[in-house]
Design an enzyme around this catalytic site. Sequence first.
Site, short mmCIF file in Angstrom:
data_model
loop_
_atom_site.label_atom_id
_atom_site.label_comp_id
_atom_site.label_asym_id
_atom_site.label_seq_id
_atom_site.Cartn_x
_atom_site.Cartn_y
_atom_site.Cartn_z
N GLU A 90 138.46 7.30 113.03
CA GLU A 90 139.00 8.09 111.92
C GLU A 90 140.16 8.95 112.42
O GLU A 90 140.13 9.48 113.54
CB GLU A 90 137.89 8.95 111.30
CG GLU A 90 136.87 8.05 110.61
CD GLU A 90 135.76 8.78 109.87
OE1 GLU A 90 135.25 8.21 108.89
OE2 GLU A 90 135.39 9.90 110.26
N CYS A 103 145.46 14.50 113.23
CA CYS A 103 144.32 14.66 114.12
C CYS A 103 143.89 13.25 114.51
O CYS A 103 143.48 12.46 113.66
CB CYS A 103 143.20 15.40 113.39
SG CYS A 103 141.69 15.50 114.36
N CYS A 110 131.62 8.70 120.90
CA CYS A 110 131.82 9.67 121.98
C CYS A 110 130.60 9.64 122.89
O CYS A 110 129.47 9.48 122.42
CB CYS A 110 132.00 11.08 121.40
SG CYS A 110 132.47 12.28 122.68
N CYS A 114 127.77 17.07 121.95
CA CYS A 114 127.86 18.38 121.32
C CYS A 114 126.96 18.39 120.08
O CYS A 114 127.10 17.53 119.20
CB CYS A 114 129.30 18.68 120.95
SG CYS A 114 130.41 18.52 122.36
N CYS A 117 128.32 18.27 116.36
CA CYS A 117 129.37 17.30 116.04
C CYS A 117 128.79 15.98 115.53
O CYS A 117 127.91 15.39 116.16
CB CYS A 117 130.21 17.05 117.30
SG CYS A 117 131.42 15.75 117.09
N CYS A 335 136.64 19.57 111.19
CA CYS A 335 136.23 19.57 112.59
C CYS A 335 134.75 19.25 112.73
O CYS A 335 133.92 19.86 112.06
CB CYS A 335 136.47 20.94 113.20
SG CYS A 335 138.16 21.15 113.60
S1 SF4 Z 1 132.99 17.64 119.79
FE1 SF4 Z 1 132.20 15.61 119.25
S2 SF4 Z 1 133.89 14.18 119.66
FE2 SF4 Z 1 134.36 16.14 120.73
S3 SF4 Z 1 133.50 15.86 122.79
FE3 SF4 Z 1 131.88 16.85 121.59
S4 SF4 Z 1 130.66 15.10 120.82
FE4 SF4 Z 1 132.61 14.26 121.52
#
Ligand code: SF4
Length: 343
Positions: A90, A103, A110, A114, A117, A335
């Site tokens: 995306e 962005c 990933c 986090c 996220c 975000c």
């Molecule tokens: S915020 Fe999301 S995309 Fe960014 S490093 Fe952490 S898990 Fe990965």
Amino acid sequence: MTDLRKLSIEQLTEALVSFGEKSFRASQVYDWIWAKNARSFEEMSNLSLELRKKLTSHFDINPAEIHQVQISKDGTIKNAVRLHDGFMVESVMIPTSERSTACVSSQVGCSLDCEFCATAKLKRMRNLEVAEIVDQVVLIHRQSLEFTGRPLSNIVFMGMGEPLMNFPNVVEAIRKISDPKALAMSPRRITVSTSGIPKMIMKLADEKLRVNLALSLHSAIEHKRNDIMPFSKAFSLEEIKNSLIYWHRETGSIITLEYCVWGGINDGKEDIEALLDFCQDVMVKVNIIQYNPIGEGKFARRNIDAEAQYIRALEKNNIPVTVRRSRGADIDAACGQLANKNL
Ligand code: SF4
């Protein structure tokens, strides 16, 4: 077949000379693929038909394509971008009255974790190629012209993936985006946003790219940050801070600390004090991000009062602070929300 855009200018020259062409043809082909963003050999109108046929029989071009577009009521546009092997990432176009920001994603999914996220819920499938990163920029530039009448002005590596975990391709993509013979955008308008891998932050500083750096901090208390971003147990906050000091010394640029304030997580006095302490001896500004919840979990509650307390404390201590208003939340484009949800 090899994608022509995987070749360096030297390899391109070598290939063309092996076809019996003059070496200057390489810069013409380079111009077509990186400055004019040709998506097929037929477009390369100043090359002979014979050369185009040779190129077609040895190489292909695999452009990323917009598969689906969602438009937020605030004008933000989220694109699902299909890659040549069917994977999707995306990319978001965020227009304001003065600028259009792209962005972009750097990985499919990933590998980091986090907690706040949505992308973290997707397994990392692969890194993006240089051309796939550049394609997102080109697609959003065209989209900006179409929807706002203005060219793209800024780029942030804040989409899917940790850019520093795809280091060589992200660095090469930045070189292509800022190369006067390719997209010719100022690197000062590019921001690499990282979750904080000290060794890679220093390596990026050594590349002398003249880009900006943003760090997702979210807590300056070690055990809390480790809960919010579990992978960060691998590095101490002191190591991260030292890498930021190195960044500033080597590049002269101020680092942005990205910071969300969640109720019951990092909204206490001790959290504010820890942040003030972290900001000592390092050239930073703090960007308070108005978080968009991704579900009902512990990150569902943004603490607005605590945000105001953070801002007051930072201002009182002469630490620059900005607030980033959430954009595109209604289409899951804000975000931490990118997760290929509607595909
Ligand atoms: S915020 Fe999301 S995309 Fe960014 S490093 Fe952490 S898990 Fe990965």
